[in-house]
Design an enzyme around this catalytic site. Structure first.
Site, short mmCIF file in Angstrom:
data_model
loop_
_atom_site.label_atom_id
_atom_site.label_comp_id
_atom_site.label_asym_id
_atom_site.label_seq_id
_atom_site.Cartn_x
_atom_site.Cartn_y
_atom_site.Cartn_z
N ARG A 167 0.83 -1.22 0.00
CA ARG A 167 0.00 0.00 0.00
C ARG A 167 0.86 1.26 0.00
O ARG A 167 0.37 2.34 -0.33
CB ARG A 167 -0.97 0.02 1.20
CG ARG A 167 -0.28 0.07 2.53
CD ARG A 167 -1.21 0.02 3.74
NE ARG A 167 -0.42 -0.16 4.96
CZ ARG A 167 0.06 -1.33 5.37
NH1 ARG A 167 -0.20 -2.42 4.70
NH2 ARG A 167 0.82 -1.41 6.46
N ASP A 181 5.72 7.13 1.10
CA ASP A 181 5.26 7.20 2.48
C ASP A 181 6.41 7.25 3.48
O ASP A 181 6.75 6.25 4.11
CB ASP A 181 4.32 6.03 2.80
CG ASP A 181 3.15 6.51 3.63
OD1 ASP A 181 3.39 6.93 4.78
OD2 ASP A 181 2.04 6.55 3.10
#
Ligand code: ACK
Length: 366
Positions: A167, A181
């Site tokens: 993800r 991220d």
């Protein structure tokens, strides 16, 4: 010290926390962009701090670029602004084809924004789920090679990601995967997968090495464990690691030596690499450099990917992990598989002739 930092190829990551004034860190590592250079086109998602949009960036004297724009919602606290821009201070230190590229930040006008390169196919887990079964093994290994190269770069820089998962990988229209991220405490706080442990840390259990869960020992070797989980996610097209098992059950099973079984149609060489990444002793796990080299070798010699983990060894591994069959406690294979939370394998067992508990009990475990 100055001389050391100037050595070519020995750049190390600087924790923005070491700056007394976090704004100084941002401007050290990120370019300030005039808001007038940015055209926002549409909202593509929601982040913890505000919307994520797609749009265009036209810097003077440069070609117009498609970009992703993360915004900081109005009414933020000073800490939220600091944490939000902290990601840019980190990302801005990296320069690698498999790390999401920071174009710059907007801090002199509102809303505050972080502008990065645009990745047409979005996050890897969603993309793979949408395209289940659509890629060749070489394409999947190419994705994994990219992620490993990005991670090797980060580990060489001395940066430990702590939240490596499909993800948090973005994929572009050429199927190039990039690690994204970045954050400090923030990374784990805005991840819906992160759960509080008994010791109070917030950790994405299914992706995290046992020593990082047990005593917060986060290192590049714990990132390697997470990388093994990402390999499993990629080869199984975005399946959830350990399926519906609870976090507590996952921790216990892993501690007892249980490991994820091979995804369907998985080359044996890839599953072996996953198992290597999941060695209990973190010093025995491969380094990212070795992983990149291994994947390069497989890509150069595609026939090495033809041997798949076969159904019967998948059956054996399920049996090995789960020990005895409970001496007749189950009336059917389906019931037994359900009991060990492997009900999804029932069809494979049937197809391979393991339709009764007697037949299952005959399987040798060597
Ligand atoms: O799966 P997605 O479309 O990919 O949904 C999420 C959403 O924003 C919230 O994070 C997408 N996203 C984030 N960064 C980028 C980027 N640089 N390029 C394209 N999409 C992005 C992500």
């Amino acid at each position: 010290m100055h001389f050391l930092f100037k050595l070519p190829g020995v750049r190390t990551y600087i924790d923005p926390h070491t700056y007394e004034d976090p704004n100084q860190a941002v401007h050290e590592f990120a370019k300030e962009i005039e808001a007038s250079c940015i055209t926002i086109e549409r909202v593509i998602g929601a982040g913890e701090f505000g919307e994520v949009c797609s749009g265009r960036l036209k810097l003077p004297g440069k070609r117009e670029l498609p970009v992703a724009i993360k915004t900081l919602k109005v009414g933020y606290t000073e800490k939220q602004r600091r944490d939000f821009l902290g990601e840019a201070s980190i990302m801005g230190q990296f320069d690698h084809p498999n790390i999401i590229h920071l174009e710059g930040v907007v801090t002199k006008s509102k809303p505050v924004m972080i502008v990065t390169e645009y990745m047409e196919n979005g996050s890897l887990d969603t993309f793979l789920k949408k395209n289940d079964g659509q890629f060749t093994v070489i394409q999947l290994v190419g994705m994994l090679r990219g992620i490993a190269a990005g991670m090797k770069y980060l580990s060489d820089m001395g940066y430990v990601h702590r939240d490596l998962a499909a993800r948090n990988i973005l994929i572009n229209s050429n199927l190039v995967c990039k690690v994204s991220d970045f954050g400090l405490s923030r990374v784990l706080e805005d991840d819906a997968e992160a759960a509080y442990t008994t010791r109070g840390g917030k950790i994405p259990i299914r992706w995290t090495a046992p020593e990082a869960i047990a005593f917060r020992k986060f290192t590049s070797a714990s990132d390697v464990w997470s990388y093994g989980i990402v390999m499993w996610e990629v080869v199984s097209y975005g399946e959830r690691p350990y399926w519906e098992m609870t976090n507590q059950d996952v921790i216990k099973a892993v501690e007892e030596g249980y490991r994820l079984p091979s995804p369907m149609d998985c080359p044996a060489a890839l599953y072996q690499l996953m198992l290597d990444c999941w060695q209990k002793d973190r010093n025995s796990r491969p380094k990212f450099e070795e992983i990149v080299n291994m994947l390069d070798k497989l890509i150069r010699n595609p026939s090495s990917l033809k041997t798949l983990v076969n159904a019967s060894s998948r059956v054996s591994s399920l049996l090995a992990e789960h020990g005895s069959l409970g001496s007749g406690a189950y009336r059917s294979v389906g019931e037994w598989l359900e009991a060990i939370k492997m009900g999804r394998y029932t069809e494979i067992f049937m197809e391979n002739g393991y339709s009764s508990m007697d037949a299952v009990a005959q399987v040798t475990l060597e």
